[in-house]
Design a protein around this motif. Structure first.
Motif, PDB file in Angstrom:
ATOM      1  N   TRP A  65      40.753 -41.948  23.136  1.00 31.70           N
ATOM      2  CA  TRP A  65      40.829 -40.491  23.191  1.00 31.70           C
ATOM      3  C   TRP A  65      40.726 -40.015  24.641  1.00 31.70           C
ATOM      4  O   TRP A  65      39.795 -40.368  25.365  1.00 31.70           O
ATOM      5  CB  TRP A  65      39.717 -39.867  22.353  1.00 31.70           C
ATOM      6  N   SER A  66      41.727 -39.243  25.045  1.00 30.69           N
ATOM      7  CA  SER A  66      41.814 -38.811  26.433  1.00 30.69           C
ATOM      8  C   SER A  66      42.485 -37.447  26.497  1.00 30.69           C
ATOM      9  O   SER A  66      43.071 -36.971  25.509  1.00 30.69           O
ATOM     10  CB  SER A  66      42.646 -39.794  27.278  1.00 30.69           C
ATOM     11  N   ALA A  67      42.422 -36.844  27.678  1.00 30.39           N
ATOM     12  CA  ALA A  67      43.217 -35.656  27.935  1.00 30.39           C
ATOM     13  C   ALA A  67      44.684 -36.060  27.969  1.00 30.39           C
ATOM     14  O   ALA A  67      45.019 -37.186  28.357  1.00 30.39           O
ATOM     15  CB  ALA A  67      42.802 -35.024  29.261  1.00 30.39           C
ATOM     16  N   PRO A  68      45.604 -35.189  27.567  1.00 28.52           N
ATOM     17  CA  PRO A  68      47.024 -35.573  27.527  1.00 28.52           C
ATOM     18  C   PRO A  68      47.552 -36.118  28.836  1.00 28.52           C
ATOM     19  O   PRO A  68      48.301 -37.111  28.843  1.00 28.52           O
ATOM     20  CB  PRO A  68      47.714 -34.257  27.132  1.00 28.52           C
ATOM     21  N   ALA A  69      47.176 -35.527  29.975  1.00 30.18           N
ATOM     22  CA  ALA A  69      47.689 -36.002  31.257  1.00 30.18           C
ATOM     23  C   ALA A  69      47.214 -37.416  31.555  1.00 30.18           C
ATOM     24  O   ALA A  69      47.983 -38.261  32.042  1.00 30.18           O
ATOM     25  CB  ALA A  69      47.260 -35.046  32.372  1.00 30.18           C
ATOM     26  N   ASP A  70      45.950 -37.710  31.260  1.00 30.37           N
ATOM     27  CA  ASP A  70      45.425 -39.053  31.497  1.00 30.37           C
ATOM     28  C   ASP A  70      46.098 -40.068  30.575  1.00 30.37           C
ATOM     29  O   ASP A  70      46.446 -41.185  30.998  1.00 30.37           O
ATOM     30  CB  ASP A  70      43.911 -39.077  31.268  1.00 30.37           C
ATOM     31  N   ALA A  71      46.265 -39.709  29.325  1.00 30.35           N
ATOM     32  CA  ALA A  71      46.915 -40.620  28.379  1.00 30.35           C
ATOM     33  C   ALA A  71      48.360 -40.885  28.785  1.00 30.35           C
ATOM     34  O   ALA A  71      48.847 -42.021  28.681  1.00 30.35           O
ATOM     35  CB  ALA A  71      46.861 -40.037  26.969  1.00 30.35           C
ATOM     36  N   LEU A  72      49.053 -39.859  29.254  1.00 32.96           N
ATOM     37  CA  LEU A  72      50.445 -40.035  29.649  1.00 32.96           C
ATOM     38  C   LEU A  72      50.570 -40.996  30.823  1.00 32.96           C
ATOM     39  O   LEU A  72      51.485 -41.821  30.862  1.00 32.96           O
ATOM     40  CB  LEU A  72      51.067 -38.687  30.003  1.00 32.96           C
ATOM     41  N   ARG A  73      49.651 -40.929  31.782  1.00 31.04           N
ATOM     42  CA  ARG A  73      49.699 -41.865  32.901  1.00 31.04           C
ATOM     43  C   ARG A  73      49.526 -43.299  32.406  1.00 31.04           C
ATOM     44  O   ARG A  73      50.212 -44.227  32.874  1.00 31.04           O
ATOM     45  CB  ARG A  73      48.610 -41.513  33.919  1.00 31.04           C
ATOM     46  N   ALA A  74      48.628 -43.513  31.467  1.00 24.88           N
ATOM     47  CA  ALA A  74      48.433 -44.853  30.919  1.00 24.88           C
ATOM     48  C   ALA A  74      49.686 -45.323  30.167  1.00 24.88           C
ATOM     49  O   ALA A  74      50.071 -46.496  30.249  1.00 24.88           O
ATOM     50  CB  ALA A  74      47.219 -44.869  29.995  1.00 24.88           C
ATOM     51  N   ILE A  75      50.306 -44.406  29.448  1.00 25.58           N
ATOM     52  CA  ILE A  75      51.518 -44.764  28.696  1.00 25.58           C
ATOM     53  C   ILE A  75      52.647 -45.128  29.640  1.00 25.58           C
ATOM     54  O   ILE A  75      53.374 -46.112  29.438  1.00 25.58           O
ATOM     55  CB  ILE A  75      51.931 -43.594  27.777  1.00 25.58           C
ATOM     56  N   GLU A  76      52.827 -44.342  30.693  1.00 31.91           N
ATOM     57  CA  GLU A  76      53.902 -44.614  31.652  1.00 31.91           C
ATOM     58  C   GLU A  76      53.729 -45.992  32.273  1.00 31.91           C
ATOM     59  O   GLU A  76      54.692 -46.735  32.464  1.00 31.91           O
ATOM     60  CB  GLU A  76      53.901 -43.542  32.747  1.00 31.91           C
ATOM     61  N   ALA A  77      52.491 -46.358  32.594  1.00 27.67           N
ATOM     62  CA  ALA A  77      52.243 -47.676  33.175  1.00 27.67           C
ATOM     63  C   ALA A  77      52.523 -48.786  32.165  1.00 27.67           C
ATOM     64  O   ALA A  77      53.129 -49.811  32.500  1.00 27.67           O
ATOM     65  CB  ALA A  77      50.803 -47.758  33.674  1.00 27.67           C
ATOM     66  N   ALA A  78      52.106 -48.577  30.924  1.00 31.69           N
ATOM     67  CA  ALA A  78      52.299 -49.609  29.898  1.00 31.69           C
ATOM     68  C   ALA A  78      53.768 -49.757  29.525  1.00 31.69           C
ATOM     69  O   ALA A  78      54.203 -50.837  29.113  1.00 31.69           O
ATOM     70  CB  ALA A  78      51.472 -49.277  28.661  1.00 31.69           C
ATOM     71  N   TRP A  79      54.540 -48.696  29.665  1.00 34.08           N
ATOM     72  CA  TRP A  79      55.928 -48.719  29.230  1.00 34.08           C
ATOM     73  C   TRP A  79      56.772 -49.681  30.065  1.00 34.08           C
ATOM     74  O   TRP A  79      57.855 -50.083  29.663  1.00 34.08           O
ATOM     75  CB  TRP A  79      56.538 -47.309  29.311  1.00 34.08           C
ATOM     76  N   LEU A  80      56.302 -50.052  31.229  1.00 31.62           N
ATOM     77  CA  LEU A  80      57.062 -50.953  32.079  1.00 31.62           C
ATOM     78  C   LEU A  80      57.090 -52.370  31.525  1.00 31.62           C
ATOM     79  O   LEU A  80      57.974 -53.153  31.856  1.00 31.62           O
ATOM     80  CB  LEU A  80      56.455 -50.968  33.492  1.00 31.62           C
ATOM     81  N   ALA A  81      56.116 -52.724  30.691  1.00 31.02           N
ATOM     82  CA  ALA A  81      56.041 -54.068  30.116  1.00 31.02           C
ATOM     83  C   ALA A  81      56.570 -54.051  28.685  1.00 31.02           C
ATOM     84  O   ALA A  81      56.471 -53.035  27.991  1.00 31.02           O
ATOM     85  CB  ALA A  81      54.596 -54.566  30.126  1.00 31.02           C
ATOM     86  N   PRO A  82      57.153 -55.170  28.213  1.00 30.00           N
ATOM     87  CA  PRO A  82      57.603 -55.226  26.813  1.00 30.00           C
ATOM     88  C   PRO A  82      56.447 -54.971  25.855  1.00 30.00           C
ATOM     89  O   PRO A  82      55.338 -55.460  26.073  1.00 30.00           O
ATOM     90  CB  PRO A  82      58.151 -56.651  26.678  1.00 30.00           C
ATOM     91  N   GLY A  83      56.718 -54.235  24.808  1.00 35.29           N
ATOM     92  CA  GLY A  83      55.662 -53.898  23.864  1.00 35.29           C
ATOM     93  C   GLY A  83      55.534 -54.857  22.708  1.00 35.29           C
ATOM     94  O   GLY A  83      54.518 -54.888  22.032  1.00 35.29           O
ATOM     95  N   GLY A  84      56.577 -55.640  22.438  1.00 32.23           N
ATOM     96  CA  GLY A  84      56.551 -56.525  21.284  1.00 32.23           C
ATOM     97  C   GLY A  84      56.894 -55.775  20.011  1.00 32.23           C
ATOM     98  O   GLY A  84      56.981 -54.544  19.989  1.00 32.23           O
ATOM     99  N   PRO A  85      57.109 -56.496  18.904  1.00 36.24           N
ATOM    100  CA  PRO A  85      57.486 -55.846  17.648  1.00 36.24           C
ATOM    101  C   PRO A  85      56.372 -54.939  17.137  1.00 36.24           C
ATOM    102  O   PRO A  85      55.192 -55.209  17.326  1.00 36.24           O
ATOM    103  CB  PRO A  85      57.723 -57.016  16.692  1.00 36.24           C
ATOM    104  N   LEU A  86      56.760 -53.843  16.499  1.00 34.28           N
ATOM    105  CA  LEU A  86      55.792 -52.932  15.899  1.00 34.28           C
ATOM    106  C   LEU A  86      55.616 -53.297  14.434  1.00 34.28           C
ATOM    107  O   LEU A  86      56.528 -53.094  13.625  1.00 34.28           O
ATOM    108  CB  LEU A  86      56.271 -51.486  16.026  1.00 34.28           C
ATOM    109  N   ASP A  87      54.459 -53.848  14.104  1.00 35.46           N
ATOM    110  CA  ASP A  87      54.125 -54.082  12.694  1.00 35.46           C
ATOM    111  C   ASP A  87      53.506 -52.791  12.186  1.00 35.46           C
ATOM    112  O   ASP A  87      52.288 -52.599  12.206  1.00 35.46           O
ATOM    113  CB  ASP A  87      53.156 -55.249  12.571  1.00 35.46           C
ATOM    114  N   LEU A  88      54.354 -51.899  11.720  1.00 31.32           N
ATOM    115  CA  LEU A  88      53.918 -50.542  11.396  1.00 31.32           C
ATOM    116  C   LEU A  88      52.849 -50.528  10.313  1.00 31.32           C
ATOM    117  O   LEU A  88      51.883 -49.751  10.381  1.00 31.32           O
ATOM    118  CB  LEU A  88      55.128 -49.704  10.969  1.00 31.32           C
ATOM    119  N   THR A  89      52.991 -51.377   9.328  1.00 40.47           N
ATOM    120  CA  THR A  89      52.008 -51.411   8.244  1.00 40.47           C
ATOM    121  C   THR A  89      50.616 -51.743   8.771  1.00 40.47           C
ATOM    122  O   THR A  89      49.636 -51.067   8.449  1.00 40.47           O
ATOM    123  CB  THR A  89      52.435 -52.431   7.178  1.00 40.47           C
TER     124      THR A  89
END
Length: 846
Positions: free
Chosen positions: A343-367
């Protein structure tokens, strides 16, 4: 030794009965099979889609024409998409001067009749539903050097949102994530993934795939009522002057989206039926109010699987930025799944997401992601293409959260059925975004959905005496969205209704032209009511009897009913013995090599391990090996673990096979040029490479729909028959050996128990009981086994064995074996004696 084992296995293959069966696809109707390169593909000469739009009601006729350029009659299998609300009510096949029309029957009865037609060598076809938007069609008796047309008729709906109507015509079944443990029983379809415990029909929803493998589809749309501003964000329209527009998709590799302007009808419709009639009205959600003061909390699920790379990410990344930008500094967000953020402020979370997006995420096991979610009462926002195969489990996991899940679907061919159902069962909203759309407006509307309680929607039917309203509970609509509500009425008459405070008058609906060969006498409103009622009957744990009764009454294809057409003229004496299948196109705009790498077996971990570790997908172990499974006929996995879609695309466009399992070689050499055209469709290794993980995963032509293992997941039983020599007391004696072995697979290793009965030197019985251990994949096609136990008969004592088994295509559940047995036997009146035995034979796995 190897030559001897190979010869034994080939003899066993030839001894099995020949047969054929399949699975299916329309809109891009690709003949489907897979395995070692064999007969020529069934090229699509042309594909034609004719659409008539009457307000929200859309009537569609799909005609696909195929040519068999080989010198033998064949069976073709297709896996194809339709709109998730399609009401399929007519099918026919045209071969030569004959037209064979389909009837609606119980699924098992349709399959029985179809298999009888295969054996008889007559033309026939069967259409099954696997998912709301995935269908299977199998056509047999396509004559040598002949042509066949398949014509399918269905109804669907156009959707309305904020002044614009939209129609989606799916063109391809996209690759999807298949998770779970291989089920340990024969696969039920011809897809590239074996069935698993979590996706027991994976082989029926995973067609082999390759870039631009599909033929062209020509679409013609006629608007029966006045519309303006006809556009398509996905295809170039040849003519935008309504009432008639057209376009062509050269490879049938991404959804077609057509949009136009027209006002929401101010009146409802009534239609006479066999018993009373049907009424329909469009209900529109009010505009969203301005956001009130106060903070919001939301949990985001962001799909970063390989299928999202390319066009999907072109939309997803700016959309996520817009979503976070629409939030305020006082709001709080969390991200689960790949690149989890607390849980974070939107701006802080977005910075973390942008950094993580550079690496492959792998398959999403949605269930598993949804099951592990702890939203603490906060709604979820899911940004995904929804390309997973365990849809029912994912929907149940979303519903169990007891919070709204607002969905934004992206990508060239998303799983619209899954995403819409997740939103509907949780009280969330569903939207889909394309690169040309106003992503900021979509993000703002979604955030307003978070902040705004759902507007109450209800219809008062006045004097129409309405009953059986569908949907029974109106789903939540986003601001400006609308939906069609239908009901049965006792009598068709003039009346007024009220929805959202507005009064609607009812008028008689325009009667649709009669369709030759349709399975129902119901009109357009009756068919639409029946289809929406079918959806409600299928919710949760459906009652097969109730679903079947309803589908048969209204002539609808469902999970329990099928369309089947059976001819009378014999096309080939002795029955059709050859099956062909062609991969579908990889969705345009997907990074196919990334998808192919991610949708192969991971030998190192289970999906359960992944959940327990709670590590980002990028940190998971990479697959040790990519495996392409021979998929000409349904594969027969019996053990092992799948953590992604189980196989890479198979070896060539044409992957035909003898129904009996024998592959074709020299006689098809003339077709090599066409196979070479599909260099991007990965070459398949031998079935034993796949078998090294899933035991008997190869897909021989004869192991098909209807056969079921009696064993549970991960188990394999084998029945052996062989012969050899036993040497004891310096004498050689002939023997006949039989045996039954039961094993449990864990990865590449097997453990089990075996009982053997030998008849030595005539009718002298001897037996053994052994604990067995095995190792799969010690070399190409080979399996090594050892055993320890006790020998009984003509003395008793400790015994051991070493065996080498070889599995050969195209029926890897049959193997040849070479085996040595040794024992030290005690005699009642003498010293212990050694016994040495060598046997060769054949095993059948089941």
């Amino acid at each position: 030794m190897v030559r001897l084992l190979a010869a034994l296995a080939l003899i066993a293959c030839a001894a099995l009965p020949a047969r054929a069966s399949g699975t299916a696809r329309v809109m891009g109707l690709y003949p489907a099979s897979a395995g070692a390169p064999q007969a020529a593909p069934l090229p699509m000469l042309d594909s034609k889609v004719e659409v008539v739009v009457r307000g929200p009601l859309v009537e569609t006729v799909v005609t696909q024409r195929f040519s068999n350029r080989s010198e033998r009659a064949i069976e073709a299998t297709y896996i194809f998409p339709l709109p998730y609300d399609a009401a399929v009510s007519a099918m026919e096949i045209r071969t030569g001067a004959r037209t064979i029309r389909a009837a609606i029957e119980k699924r098992e009865e349709a399959q029985r009749r179809y298999e009888a037609a295969v054996t008889a060598g007559v033309a026939a076809a069967v259409t099954d539903q696997e998912r709301p938007d995935v269908f299977t069609q199998t056509v047999t008796g396509i004559p040598a050097n002949g042509t066949v047309e398949v014509v399918l008729r269905y109804d669907t709906l156009a959707r309305y949102s904020s002044g614009t109507w939209q129609l989606v015509l799916p063109m391809v079944v996209a690759p999807r994530y298949v998770a779970g443990t291989v089920s340990g029983r024969p696969t039920t379809g011809t897809g590239r993934a074996p069935d698993t415990d979590r996706v027991p029909d994976a082989s029926r929803v995973t067609p082999a795939t390759g870039p631009q493998a599909g033929g062209p589809t020509k679409v013609a749309i006629h608007f029966a009522e006045a519309v303006t501003d006809v556009t398509s964000p996905t295809h170039e329209l040849a003519d935008t002057s309504a009432p008639d527009v057209a376009f062509t998709d050269p490879h049938s590799d991404h959804d077609a989206v057509i949009r136009w302007k027209a006002t929401v009808p101010a009146a409802g419709w009534v239609e006479q039926g066999a018993r009373g009639g049907f009424a329909a009205v469009i209900v529109e959600a009010p505009p969203a109010p301005a956001r009130k003061a106060g903070s919001l909390r939301a949990t985001f699920v962001l799909d970063r699987a390989a299928t999202m790379r390319g066009d999907a990410n072109i939309v997803a990344q700016p959309l996520v930025r817009a979503l976070f930008g629409a939030l305020t500094g006082g709001d709080r967000v969390a991200v689960i799944g790949a690149g989890a953020v607390p849980w974070s402020a939107p701006a802080d979370a977005l910075r973390a997401i942008e950094a993580a997006w550079l690496a492959p995420g792998g398959p999403l096991d949605l269930t598993l992601v949804l099951r592990a979610a702890k939203p603490d009462g906060a709604p979820l926002i899911l940004v995904s293409d929804g390309l997973v195969a365990d849809e029912t489990a994912a929907i149940a996991a979303a519903k169990a959260l007891r919070v709204p899940v607002h969905v934004i679907g992206v990508g060239p061919a998303p799983s619209r059925a899954l995403l819409v159902q997740i939103a509907a069962v949780t009280g969330g909203t569903a939207r889909f975004a394309l690169p040309a759309d106003d992503l900021a407006a979509i993000a703002k509307a979604t955030v307003l959905d978070l902040a705004t309680p759902p507007a109450p929607l209800a219809v008062t039917w006045g004097t129409l005496s309405a009953s059986d309203v569908v949907p029974q509970v109106l789903p939540r609509l986003g601001a400006g969205q609308a939906m069609l509500v239908l009901a049965r009425v006792a009598k068709v008459q003039t009346a007024n209704a009220r929805a959202r405070g507005e009064v609607f008058a009812f008028e008689a609906s325009a009667k649709s032209p009669a369709v030759t060969g349709t399975t129902t006498a119901a009109g357009a409103l009756g068919r639409r009511w029946a289809r929406m009622r079918l959806d409600e009957l299928l919710l949760g744990r459906p009652d097969p009897t109730a679903v079947t009764r309803h589908a048969l009454e209204y002539g609808l294809v469902s999970p329990f009913t099928s369309l089947v057409a059976i001819g009378t003229d014999i096309v080939v004496r002795g029955g059709t013995k050859h099956s062909v299948a062609v991969p579908v196109s990889a969705p345009g705009g997907m990074h196919w090599e990334d998808v192919k790498r991610e949708t192969t077996l991971d030998f190192s971990a289970t999906t359960g391990d992944t959940l327990k570790s709670e590590k980002p997908d990028a940190e998971k172990k990479k697959p040790k090996k990519q495996v392409a499974i021979d998929n000409t006929r349904p594969a027969q996995p019996t053990g092992g673990v799948v953590t992604g879609t189980t196989v890479a695309p198979t070896s060539s466009i044409d992957q035909g096979a003898d129904r009996g399992g024998a592959t074709k070689g020299a006689e098809d050499a003339s077709d090599e040029d066409e196979a070479d055209a599909m260099k991007d469709v990965a070459a398949a290794p031998s079935p034993m490479e796949a078998e090294s993980v899933v035991l008997t995963t190869g897909s021989g032509s004869g192991y098909t729909v209807g056969r079921r293992s009696v064993l549970g997941r991960g188990w394999r039983a084998s029945l052996a028959l062989g012969g050899g020599l036993a040497r004891q007391e310096a004498a050689n004696r002939g023997l006949v050996a039989t045996g039954l072995r039961l094993e449990l697979a864990r990865g590449r290793f097997l453990a089990g128990v075996e009982g053997d009965l030998w008849l030595v030197d005539g009718l002298n019985p001897q037996g053994r009981v052994l604990a067995t251990f095995g190792r799969l994949g010690i070399a190409r096609w080979f399996e090594l086994g050892v055993g320890l136990g006790v020998h009984l008969g003509d003395g008793a004592g400790p015994a051991g064995s070493v065996s080498l088994r070889v599995h050969l295509p195209p029926i890897p559940w049959v193997s040849g074996y070479l085996r040595y047995d040794g024992a030290l036997l005690g005699q009642p009146d003498g010293p212990r004696e050694g016994q040495n035995t060598g046997t060769v034979g054949v095993e059948w796995g089941f």
